[in-house]
Structure formats: C-alpha cells, structure tokens
Scaffold this motif. Structure first.
Motif, PDB file in Angstrom:
ATOM      1  N   TYR A 140      -4.104   5.866  -7.287  1.00 37.32           N
ATOM      2  CA  TYR A 140      -5.110   6.644  -6.544  1.00 37.32           C
ATOM      3  C   TYR A 140      -5.339   8.006  -7.206  1.00 37.32           C
ATOM      4  CZ  TYR A 140      -5.508   3.482  -2.508  1.00 37.32           C
ATOM      5  OH  TYR A 140      -5.777   2.407  -1.675  1.00 37.32           O
ATOM      6  N   ARG A 184      -5.313   9.862  -0.369  1.00 40.60           N
ATOM      7  CA  ARG A 184      -4.506   8.646  -0.185  1.00 40.60           C
ATOM      8  C   ARG A 184      -3.195   8.740  -0.949  1.00 40.60           C
ATOM      9  NH1 ARG A 184      -8.744   3.525  -0.690  1.00 40.60           N
ATOM     10  NH2 ARG A 184      -9.969   3.984   1.193  1.00 40.60           N
ATOM     11  N   ASP A 234      -0.869  11.109   0.886  1.00 40.40           N
ATOM     12  CA  ASP A 234      -0.348  10.494   2.112  1.00 40.40           C
ATOM     13  C   ASP A 234       0.818   9.560   1.809  1.00 40.40           C
ATOM     14  OD1 ASP A 234      -0.604   9.867   5.023  1.00 40.40           O
ATOM     15  OD2 ASP A 234      -1.082   7.872   4.255  1.00 40.40           O
ATOM     16  N   ILE A 235       0.696   8.745   0.753  1.00 35.46           N
ATOM     17  CA  ILE A 235       1.781   7.830   0.372  1.00 35.46           C
ATOM     18  C   ILE A 235       3.027   8.621  -0.012  1.00 35.46           C
ATOM     19  CG2 ILE A 235       2.537   6.116  -1.335  1.00 35.46           C
ATOM     20  CD1 ILE A 235      -0.463   5.267  -1.514  1.00 35.46           C
ATOM     21  N   ASP A 254     -11.058  11.611  -1.574  1.00 35.03           N
ATOM     22  CA  ASP A 254     -10.469  10.501  -0.813  1.00 35.03           C
ATOM     23  C   ASP A 254      -9.296   9.869  -1.571  1.00 35.03           C
ATOM     24  OD1 ASP A 254     -12.392  10.958   1.085  1.00 35.03           O
ATOM     25  OD2 ASP A 254     -13.672   9.265   0.485  1.00 35.03           O
ATOM     26  N   SER A 255      -9.449   9.704  -2.880  1.00 35.50           N
ATOM     27  CA  SER A 255      -8.387   9.087  -3.680  1.00 35.50           C
ATOM     28  C   SER A 255      -7.133   9.953  -3.702  1.00 35.50           C
ATOM     29  CB  SER A 255      -8.880   8.834  -5.111  1.00 35.50           C
ATOM     30  OG  SER A 255      -9.933   7.900  -5.131  1.00 35.50           O
ATOM     31  N   PRO A 295       0.782  -1.244   0.000  1.00 32.25           N
ATOM     32  CA  PRO A 295       0.000   0.000   0.000  1.00 32.25           C
ATOM     33  C   PRO A 295       0.809   1.288   0.000  1.00 32.25           C
ATOM     34  CG  PRO A 295       0.015  -0.984   2.186  1.00 32.25           C
ATOM     35  CD  PRO A 295       0.687  -1.969   1.274  1.00 32.25           C
ATOM     36  N   GLU A 296       2.140   1.202   0.166  1.00 30.34           N
ATOM     37  CA  GLU A 296       2.959   2.406   0.282  1.00 30.34           C
ATOM     38  C   GLU A 296       3.818   2.677  -0.956  1.00 30.34           C
ATOM     39  OE1 GLU A 296       2.618   4.380   2.995  1.00 30.34           O
ATOM     40  OE2 GLU A 296       1.101   2.960   3.677  1.00 30.34           O
ATOM     41  N   ALA A 299       0.251   5.158  -5.327  1.00 29.83           N
ATOM     42  CA  ALA A 299      -0.147   6.570  -5.250  1.00 29.83           C
ATOM     43  C   ALA A 299      -0.607   7.078  -6.613  1.00 29.83           C
ATOM     44  CB  ALA A 299       1.023   7.412  -4.739  1.00 29.83           C
TER      45      ALA A 299
END
Length: 324
Positions: free
Chosen positions: A293, A315, A318-319, A311-312, A284-285, A290
């Motif tokens: 998303y 995310r 954040d990554i 939201d996408s 996920p990282e 990213a």
C-alpha cells in the motif's frame, strides 16, 4: 524419497502429492504418533512453504514437533529440525519473536548433540541471522551468517549450495548496513555457485538475481537492476505458481526500479500485482501488504492522484498500528 526428489527439482505439487501419500500409508500402518509420521508431516510442511501456503506449513511442522517431543524427547536432533522448520514459517508469517525462539532452540540442541561445527549448526546460524535481519539487529545478523559461512566452507568446500546460501544471507546484512558494494559481491558469489550447482532455472537462482537486482538498484544501476529482477520474475513464474509470494516480491522490486526510472505507470501495475497476490496469500493485516500500500501511495503521488495516494498510505498506517 520421491517427494524429496520432486522438491529438489522444483516440482512442488508433485512433491506434495508424494509426501501426502506417504503420510497416509504411515498413519494407516504405524499409527498417528510414529516418528515416520512426523517425518512425513515435516516434509509436507516444507512443500507447503515452497507453495506459499504458510499456515498449512506451520500446522504440519507443529504436528511433526509434537510427535517427536513425545517419542524422542526434547534434546533429539529431529526435534531441532522441527524447531528450525517452524521458525522459518513463523518468519514467513511475520512472527519474528516466535521465529527467533524456535531457531535458538534448534541451535542449542544441534550444538549439544552434534558439536559446534556441524552443517546443521551452520543452518541454524543462518536461520537466526535471517530473523535478526527482520528485527533490525544487523550486527547480530552479520555475526550469525559469518559463523554459518565459516562452517560451511570448512565442511563442504567453497562451491557448495549451502555456501551460496550463506553468501546470500551475508549480502542481505551488508545491504542493510549500507555497504552495497559488499552486498553486490556477496550476491554475485551466491549466484555463480547456484547456477553451477542447480542450473539457471532454479528458484534459488531467482532469489540471487532478485538480491543482486536490489544491490544494483542501491548502487544507482537501475537498468541492470531491472534486468536482474526481470530474470528473477521469469524463473519464479516458471517454477512457482503465479500467485506465490515470491512472485509478488519480484513484482514489487520491479515496481521500485520502474519508479527510479520514472516509468510510474509500469511501477503502479507491478505494485498492484504484488498487492493482489499478498492480499490473497498473506491476508489483509500482513506487514508486506502494508508495504505494498505504501509503494502504491508513492506512485499515485507521482502520478498526481493525491486522493488515491492518501487512501493507500492510510491503509498501510492502519495495518502497522494494529501490529504494534
């Protein structure tokens, strides 16, 4: 040898089984630190990478390198080979500094031991060029790939698959430099060589179709781009497992073209497939997660679903912040 044949034929599972059997025999009869054991680890690592299992690939190449350093010393050509293989996997995993360091070590050894115009030197230049592309140093990338192409044409002739690889790599540099026509021409040359030498269903042919599709998209030829990416996807689904990261790349590129064509539902479906594969294969990282998303966020925005878009993108951000 049989494993290598299977790998060249694109049958990576059979290749993995053959190399694993060879490794088991070598360890039993020669001990865990023999150079033949290192060769088997390197072969296994290459197949794991072909199968999209980059962590296993990294572990295998690292074990090969450790044995070779102990048995052969730091300046042996086989040590360079292990460094090259590790560098490629580090790049797959998004660790570009480690990738660059590994390829630079390989290049230094090859030049010392083989001279400046050996095919292994060309391979190292190509590998370094690919990393320079990843970190955004396109001039260094162009210089590296041009050196590789020059060596390959001199030593192997203009129709060799390694020449095609250099054309592909140069095309990627031209793409990043914004010279889309040069990129298209380079990719087309690579595709022509690959089809002649490897046949129309080889994974390297798929890569060339994918690259050509990207160049055509950048030139505004969206229908031709769609056709190229669809052919790449078809080959990859046939030759690789359906959850391979290269399949995800094809879904992503098709999603981009569908977005350009205004077919946002098809774009969403393709981006979602790419994201699903990347989450499973890369975790996920990863930066490619990213990207998926962000692509989904753009499509949700075009579809009027602003909460999903928010939201996408959140995310994705954040990554990327975690990786800074």
């Amino acid at each position: 040898n049989l494993g290598t044949v299977y790998r060249n034929l694109g049958d990576f599972q059979q290749a993995k089984d053959s190399h694993a059997r060879a490794l088991d025999i070598y360890v039993k009869h020669l001990g865990p630190d023999h150079v033949y054991v290192a060769t088997s680890y390197d072969n296994l690592g290459t197949v794991y990478r072909n199968l999209g299992d980059f962590q296993q690939a990294k572990d295998s190449h690292a074990r090969a390198l450790d044995i070779r350093l102990k048995q052969l010393g730091p300046d042996h050509v086989d040590v360079a080979t292990s460094n090259n293989n590790l560098g490629t996997v580090y790049s797959d995993l998004g660790d570009f500094q480690q990738a660059k360091d590994s390829h630079a070590r390989a290049l230094d050894i090859y030049v010392k031991q083989l001279g400046p115009e050996h095919v292994h030197v060309a391979t190292s230049y190509d590998n370094l060029g690919a990393v320079y592309i990843k970190v955004g140093d396109f001039q260094q990338a162009k210089d590296s790939h041009a050196r590789a192409l020059d060596i390959c044409v001199k030593l192997l002739g203009p129709e060799h698959v390694d020449v095609a690889t250099s054309y592909n790599n140069l095309g990627t540099v031209y793409q990043n430099l914004g010279d889309f026509q040069q990129a298209k021409d380079s990719y087309a040359r690579a595709l022509d060589i690959y089809v002649k030498q490897l046949g129309p269903e080889h994974v390297d042919v798929a890569t060339s179709y994918s690259n050509l599709g990207t160049a055509r998209r950048n030139l505004g030829d969206f229908q031709q781009a769609k056709d190229s990416h669809a052919r790449a996807l078809d080959i990859r689904l046939k030759q690789l497992k359906p959850e391979h990261v290269s399949v995800a790349t094809s879904y992503e590129k098709l999603g981009m073209v569908y977005t350009d064509l205004g077919d946002f539902q098809q774009a969403k479906d393709n981006y979602a497939r790419a994201l699903d594969i990347r989450l499973k294969q890369l975790g996920p990282e990863h930066v490619d997660v990213a990207t998926s998303y962000d692509n989904l966020g753009i499509v949700y925005r075009n579809l009027g679903d602003f909460q999903q878009a928010k939201d996408s993108h959140a995310r994705a951000l954040d990554i990327r912040l975690k990786r800074m």
